[in-house]
Design an enzyme around this catalytic site. Sequence first.
Site, PDB file in Angstrom:
ATOM      1  N   THR A  95       0.856  -1.203   0.000  1.00  0.00           N
ATOM      2  CA  THR A  95       0.000   0.000   0.000  1.00  0.00           C
ATOM      3  C   THR A  95       0.885   1.244   0.000  1.00  0.00           C
ATOM      4  O   THR A  95       2.094   1.162   0.194  1.00  0.00           O
ATOM      5  CB  THR A  95      -0.994   0.018   1.185  1.00  0.00           C
ATOM      6  OG1 THR A  95      -0.263   0.169   2.411  1.00  0.00           O
ATOM      7  CG2 THR A  95      -1.822  -1.256   1.253  1.00  0.00           C
ATOM      8  N   VAL A 151      14.346   0.676  -1.498  1.00  0.00           N
ATOM      9  CA  VAL A 151      15.448   1.535  -1.945  1.00  0.00           C
ATOM     10  C   VAL A 151      15.929   1.003  -3.288  1.00  0.00           C
ATOM     11  O   VAL A 151      16.344  -0.151  -3.390  1.00  0.00           O
ATOM     12  CB  VAL A 151      16.628   1.521  -0.939  1.00  0.00           C
ATOM     13  CG1 VAL A 151      17.736   2.470  -1.403  1.00  0.00           C
ATOM     14  CG2 VAL A 151      16.164   1.889   0.459  1.00  0.00           C
ATOM     15  N   GLY A 153      14.147   0.334  -6.003  1.00  0.00           N
ATOM     16  CA  GLY A 153      13.189  -0.482  -6.779  1.00  0.00           C
ATOM     17  C   GLY A 153      13.799  -1.843  -7.073  1.00  0.00           C
ATOM     18  O   GLY A 153      14.165  -2.580  -6.161  1.00  0.00           O
ATOM     19  N   ASP A 219      10.711  11.322   0.067  1.00  0.00           N
ATOM     20  CA  ASP A 219      10.966   9.969  -0.448  1.00  0.00           C
ATOM     21  C   ASP A 219      12.462   9.617  -0.309  1.00  0.00           C
ATOM     22  O   ASP A 219      12.808   8.531   0.168  1.00  0.00           O
ATOM     23  CB  ASP A 219      10.511   9.915  -1.916  1.00  0.00           C
ATOM     24  CG  ASP A 219      10.863   8.608  -2.590  1.00  0.00           C
ATOM     25  OD1 ASP A 219      10.218   7.592  -2.284  1.00  0.00           O
ATOM     26  OD2 ASP A 219      11.805   8.599  -3.412  1.00  0.00           O
ATOM     27  N   LYS A 223      14.297   6.713   2.216  1.00  0.00           N
ATOM     28  CA  LYS A 223      15.267   5.718   1.741  1.00  0.00           C
ATOM     29  C   LYS A 223      16.580   5.840   2.518  1.00  0.00           C
ATOM     30  O   LYS A 223      17.238   4.840   2.814  1.00  0.00           O
ATOM     31  CB  LYS A 223      15.489   5.892   0.233  1.00  0.00           C
ATOM     32  CG  LYS A 223      14.235   5.509  -0.565  1.00  0.00           C
ATOM     33  CD  LYS A 223      14.280   5.992  -1.993  1.00  0.00           C
ATOM     34  CE  LYS A 223      13.053   5.538  -2.778  1.00  0.00           C
ATOM     35  NZ  LYS A 223      12.867   6.243  -4.042  1.00  0.00           N
ATOM     36  N   GLY A 314       9.113   1.680 -10.786  1.00  0.00           N
ATOM     37  CA  GLY A 314       8.457   0.904 -11.838  1.00  0.00           C
ATOM     38  C   GLY A 314       7.821  -0.347 -11.269  1.00  0.00           C
ATOM     39  O   GLY A 314       8.365  -0.950 -10.336  1.00  0.00           O
TER      40      GLY A 314
END
Length: 336
Positions: A95, A151, A153, A219, A223, A314
């Site tokens: 989520t 971190v 993706g 964001d 990370k 992505g």
Amino acid sequence: MRIILCGFGVVGQSFAKLLESRSEDLYARYGLKPRIVGVFDRNGSATDASGLDISRLIDAKKKYNSVKKYSETKNNASGIEMINDLEAEVLIETTQSNYKDAEPGMAHIINAMKQGMHVISVNKGPLALAFPSLMELADYNRVLFRFSGTVGGGTPILDFAKNSLRGERIVSFDGILNGTTNYILTNMADGMSFNNALSDAKQKGYVEADESLDLDGLDAAAKLVILANWIMGMKVTMPDIKRTGIRNIDSDDIKHATEKNCTVKLIASCNKELIVAPREIAADDPLCVSGTLNAISFTSEQSGTQTIIGRGAGGIETASSILRDLIDIRNESTKT
Ligand code: HSE
């Protein structure tokens, strides 16, 4: 391995499709037979103890914007009810990240750990606000907690630092950890104004629904919290990060940087202090990647500085990080 999937957006759907398309190979290579036994989104849920049909789930989501019409039987179980009542080994939390109270992801993770489930999270909110206590809760309940997609993706930044550099002492690191701001700054370096670069990034679908998460460095700071805890052994949360976003960067800043053969980048750094701020980076520094790419340079005591570069967001890329975590959980949990 029975899985509960929280959230069925782009990442959740990509992961479900990935499991389906890789099922034979996962069994042959890793002895892994995953089945999704429960999924919920903000409008409803679907369950099947013998495994949900992925195409039907995706169809239901497409038609009704929820998985709740997956079957005729009424399925009004809330996420927490599903976590408390449905038997599963792994919870996957996808989520949306929020940095105010980290809900609903925080409650999903805490309840799952208390039920003895291993947890994979690509939601950064709970980790950013409560990393040290979530690690303690996982230890206390003897479950594994993995989050490689938070971190980089699909780019295995956390794995690289934790495992490939094992035995080393990482002394500092600097990273471009937010693809959206990197895209905007790259376009500004090519002459675009901040507003035009932002509109272009929005049009391409890069910018978070709440643009502040990207533009104000939240964001990137989340990370940085995750890296600082997991890689550097610190016990920090969001308020420990000194944070400046990119809203005040103008064409003069870009011009001054260019004159010095540098580019302005939003850098998350760990070196005495934890800072997210725009900084000039030399154009020939490996860290100076363009577009939506992420990059991070780790400096270690013995092996010097190494940079890992890759796509940091992505659906399918992040889904691949979940699969990586799932295989890791399978390997760790079957060790005697
Ligand atoms: N908004 C994030 C980015 C998405 O631009 O990098 C991935 O966390």
